[in-house]
Design a protein around this motif. Structure first.
Motif, PDB file in Angstrom:
ATOM      1  N   ASN A   1       0.829  -1.214   0.000  1.00 27.47           N
ATOM      2  CA  ASN A   1       0.000   0.000   0.000  1.00 27.47           C
ATOM      3  C   ASN A   1       0.863   1.264   0.000  1.00 27.47           C
TER       4      ASN A   1
ATOM      5  N   MET B   1       3.357   2.260   1.759  1.00 30.01           N
ATOM      6  CA  MET B   1       3.808   2.917   2.986  1.00 30.01           C
ATOM      7  C   MET B   1       5.300   3.211   2.904  1.00 30.01           C
TER       8      MET B   1
ATOM      9  N   LEU C   1       7.018   6.765   2.415  1.00 30.65           N
ATOM     10  CA  LEU C   1       7.348   7.703   3.483  1.00 30.65           C
ATOM     11  C   LEU C   1       8.838   7.712   3.795  1.00 30.65           C
TER      12      LEU C   1
ATOM     13  N   ASN D   1      -3.600   8.207  -1.518  1.00 31.69           N
ATOM     14  CA  ASN D   1      -4.523   8.245  -0.382  1.00 31.69           C
ATOM     15  C   ASN D   1      -5.711   7.308  -0.607  1.00 31.69           C
TER      16      ASN D   1
ATOM     17  N   ARG E   1      -4.535   3.729  -0.171  1.00 27.76           N
ATOM     18  CA  ARG E   1      -4.397   3.319   1.230  1.00 27.76           C
ATOM     19  C   ARG E   1      -5.749   3.198   1.902  1.00 27.76           C
ATOM     20  N   ARG E   2      -6.757   3.847   1.355  1.00 29.94           N
ATOM     21  CA  ARG E   2      -8.095   3.640   1.894  1.00 29.94           C
ATOM     22  C   ARG E   2      -8.570   2.221   1.558  1.00 29.94           C
TER      23      ARG E   2
ATOM     24  N   ILE F   1      -6.537  -0.329   0.764  1.00 25.02           N
ATOM     25  CA  ILE F   1      -5.623  -1.320   1.339  1.00 25.02           C
ATOM     26  C   ILE F   1      -5.158  -0.787   2.689  1.00 25.02           C
ATOM     27  N   GLY F   2      -5.853  -1.207   3.730  1.00 22.62           N
ATOM     28  CA  GLY F   2      -5.592  -0.673   5.063  1.00 22.62           C
ATOM     29  C   GLY F   2      -4.428  -1.373   5.732  1.00 22.62           C
ATOM     30  N   MET F   3      -4.010  -0.807   6.879  1.00 25.72           N
ATOM     31  CA  MET F   3      -2.844  -1.383   7.531  1.00 25.72           C
ATOM     32  C   MET F   3      -3.009  -1.395   9.054  1.00 25.72           C
TER      33      MET F   3
ATOM     34  N   PHE G   1      -0.528  -2.043  12.434  1.00 27.86           N
ATOM     35  CA  PHE G   1       0.914  -2.034  12.676  1.00 27.86           C
ATOM     36  C   PHE G   1       1.315  -2.965  13.813  1.00 27.86           C
TER      37      PHE G   1
ATOM     38  N   ALA H   1      -9.090   0.652  11.017  1.00 29.26           N
ATOM     39  CA  ALA H   1      -8.772   0.353   9.626  1.00 29.26           C
ATOM     40  C   ALA H   1     -10.032  -0.082   8.873  1.00 29.26           C
TER      41      ALA H   1
ATOM     42  N   VAL I   1     -12.868   2.562   7.145  1.00 27.07           N
ATOM     43  CA  VAL I   1     -12.850   3.184   5.813  1.00 27.07           C
ATOM     44  C   VAL I   1     -13.230   2.157   4.740  1.00 27.07           C
TER      45      VAL I   1
END
Lengths: 251, 283
Positions: A51, A53, A56, A81, A84-85, A87-89, A91, A161, A164
């Motif tokens: 996704n 990440m 960053l 954005n 990532r909505r 494909i959520g994450m 941690f 997560a 959304v």
């Protein structure tokens, strides 16, 4: 089951160090795919490419393709954005925001433009129910999320997560900071969630991969060594290195 | 033998420690007490509420209080958006980390430069080159330059205290960069930012050298609007003038006491604010 994500010849460098080497994999929809392997093998790095990440981290360089529903997510036309909505994450360490439980869950929907109180209330309740934590928190939605236990915080993060309405949930060692009881709750939750979501989970814990996943991928030194049905991979591994790892000869 | 020597050594070190602690404390207490004893009896309502008149020989510091207020407000209006904005850019957006390092180093060096140099530059640039003449505005702008590095650096340091995991969590939900900063990063460190700003109010209050050059010595009461463009002495400058040029030590000590009380209040409110936000974040 159709494939929802595909990686083709994926290479990734942190500065000069190559962290992923020619990874090719297809991830089927509405199933749990586990990534296993020793520390530093690239499994978390690979998860984060799914996704973006890794965007960053400024020193990361990527070649190859990651396709989501047939679209290369590294294409310049892709809205990160929005990606990532979908494909959520979740941690490794539970990371609720320092705000109320309600605001934590509502953060995602609000980000994507939902303002109606009625609609938000509905999403918050549904997400918390889906994450099997509603009964524990329904009376303290306005309390700060940091006051919850670690296991509750992690389920809150899963609920956050889910709020959304993603298609895929990436979980980066979601239970490594939790006690056994919280761990088994998250595992039950994952199995429950795969009815509606595709789950990709990185885990250090091989029993966990066996318990919950349908497919398992074994990574070593940035390479995908073996990938297949979990049961098969653990009972009759094809590669010698897989066998050595799952029998505990290294790692 | 060794044991006795060691005991003597510990004894001497302890005594030295007590003496230096005592001396430091005594100096501070002496200073505060001296200023208060000399100053507080001279604080009268007439002093606080009138302007000075050379004809009647009356002394009042109302204009100086108003000027100080003007300078503080005008400086903050410029320095907070500039400093906080620069800090957000440098910490959250800037890609060239080497350049950021150079800027941070320069900012730290700037905040160590004697304020009289800022005054000199401010006089040449704002009063003469830009034509603001000696005025509260020129003084405030000079103080903006002086306080900018500190406001920027304290904001940067507060931004850095917000855990990366909060940012990751928000990015992972599909939030854009500005939204992450506005809704997660800034609320997570607002106490540090505000504390930095409050402490810079303290520095503005206490500044005199830079204002001698740029804001002047006038004691007149001005209208609300022309106040900024007129010259005027701040409390600190007035203190200097009364003590050094008019020999009015009673007035000077009164002003000194007022400044000390204000400084105390500012530090106190800084503590309160940071405690309030820290508490709000926890529960």
């Amino acid at each position: 089951m159709s494939d929802i994500m595909t990686a083709k010849d994926l290479n990734l460098w942190y500065d000069q160090t190559q962290a992923l080497k020619n990874v090719n994999i297809t991830i089927p929809e509405k199933s749990i795919t586990a990534f296993i392997g020793p520390s530093g093998c690239g499994k978390s790095t690979f998860l984060k490419t799914l996704n973006r990440m890794n965007d960053l981290i400024p020193t990361v360089k990527i070649t190859g393709e990651v396709c989501y529903n047939g679209q290369n997510i590294y294409d310049s036309s892709v809205d990160v954005n929005e990606l990532r909505r979908e494909i959520g994450m979740v941690f490794q360490k539970p990371n609720p925001f320092p705000m109320s439980i309600y605001d934590n869950i509502a953060y995602g929907p609000r980000t994507h433009g939902i303002k109606s109180k009625v609609k938000l209330d509905e999403i918050v309740e549904q997400s918390l129910r889906d994450a099997a934590i509603w009964d524990e928190v329904k009376d303290r939605l306005k309390k700060n999320a940091l006051g919850m236990s670690g296991g509750q915080q992690q389920r809150l993060c899963i609920a956050r997560a889910l709020a959304v309405k993603p298609k895929i949930l990436l979980m980066d060692e979601p239970t490594s900071a939790l006690d056994p009881i919280s761990t088994s709750r998250i595992e039950e939750l994952a199995i429950e969630l795969k009815k509606n979501y595709t789950i990709v989970i990185v885990t250090h814990n091989m029993q966990q991969a066996v318990r919950i996943s349908d497919n398992t991928a074994f990574f070593l030194l940035g390479e995908l060594i073996e990938y297949g049905e979990t049961e098969k991979l653990f009972s009759q591994p094809i590669d010698k290195r897989t066998e050595d790892y799952i029998t505990g000869r290294f790692g | 033998m060794l044991n006795r020597r060691r005991k003597a050594y510990i004894g001497i070190m302890k005594a030295a420690m007590y003496i230096s602690t005592g001396l430091t404390a005594a100096l501070v207490i002496f200073l505060v007490a001296y200023v208060f004893i000399k100053g507080i009896p001279n604080i009268t309502w007439e002093l606080l509420s009138t302007k000075p008149s050379y004809i009647s020989g009356r002394i009042g510091i109302l204009p100086d209080v108003v000027n100080t207020l003007y300078i503080v407000l005008a400086t903050l209006v410029f320095v907070i958006p500039l400093g906080v904005g620069a800090a957000i850019y440098l910490t959250e957006y800037a890609k060239n980390k080497k350049l950021v390092g150079v800027i941070e180093y320069a900012a730290e060096t700037l905040s160590g430069i004697p304020s009289i140099i800022y005054g000199l530059v401010g006089m040449l640039f704002f009063c003469q080159f830009l034509g603001f003449k000696t005025s509260l505005l020129a003084g405030s702008l000079t103080l903006v330059i002086m306080n900018l590095p500190t406001v920027m650096r304290t904001t940067q340091e507060s931004l850095k205290t917000v855990p990366q995991s909060y940012r990751d969590g928000a990015f992972g939900l599909g939030a854009g960069k500005w939204r992450v900063i506005r809704t997660v990063v800034l609320p997570g460190c607002v106490d540090g930012v505000i504390t930095g700003c409050i402490l810079s109010i303290g520095r503005i209050l206490g500044e005199s050298a830079a204002l001698l050059f740029t804001a002047g010595f006038a004691h007149a009461l001005n209208g609300v609007l022309e106040g900024l463009t007129s010259p005027g002495a701040s409390l600190t400058v007035a203190l200097y003038v009364y003590a050094k040029e008019e020999g009015e030590f009673g007035v000077a000590f009164a002003i000194a006491a007022i400044l000390m009380i204000l400084t105390l209040l500012i530090n106190f409110s800084a503590t309160l604010v940071s405690r309030y936000f820290a508490k709000k974040r926890e529960l």
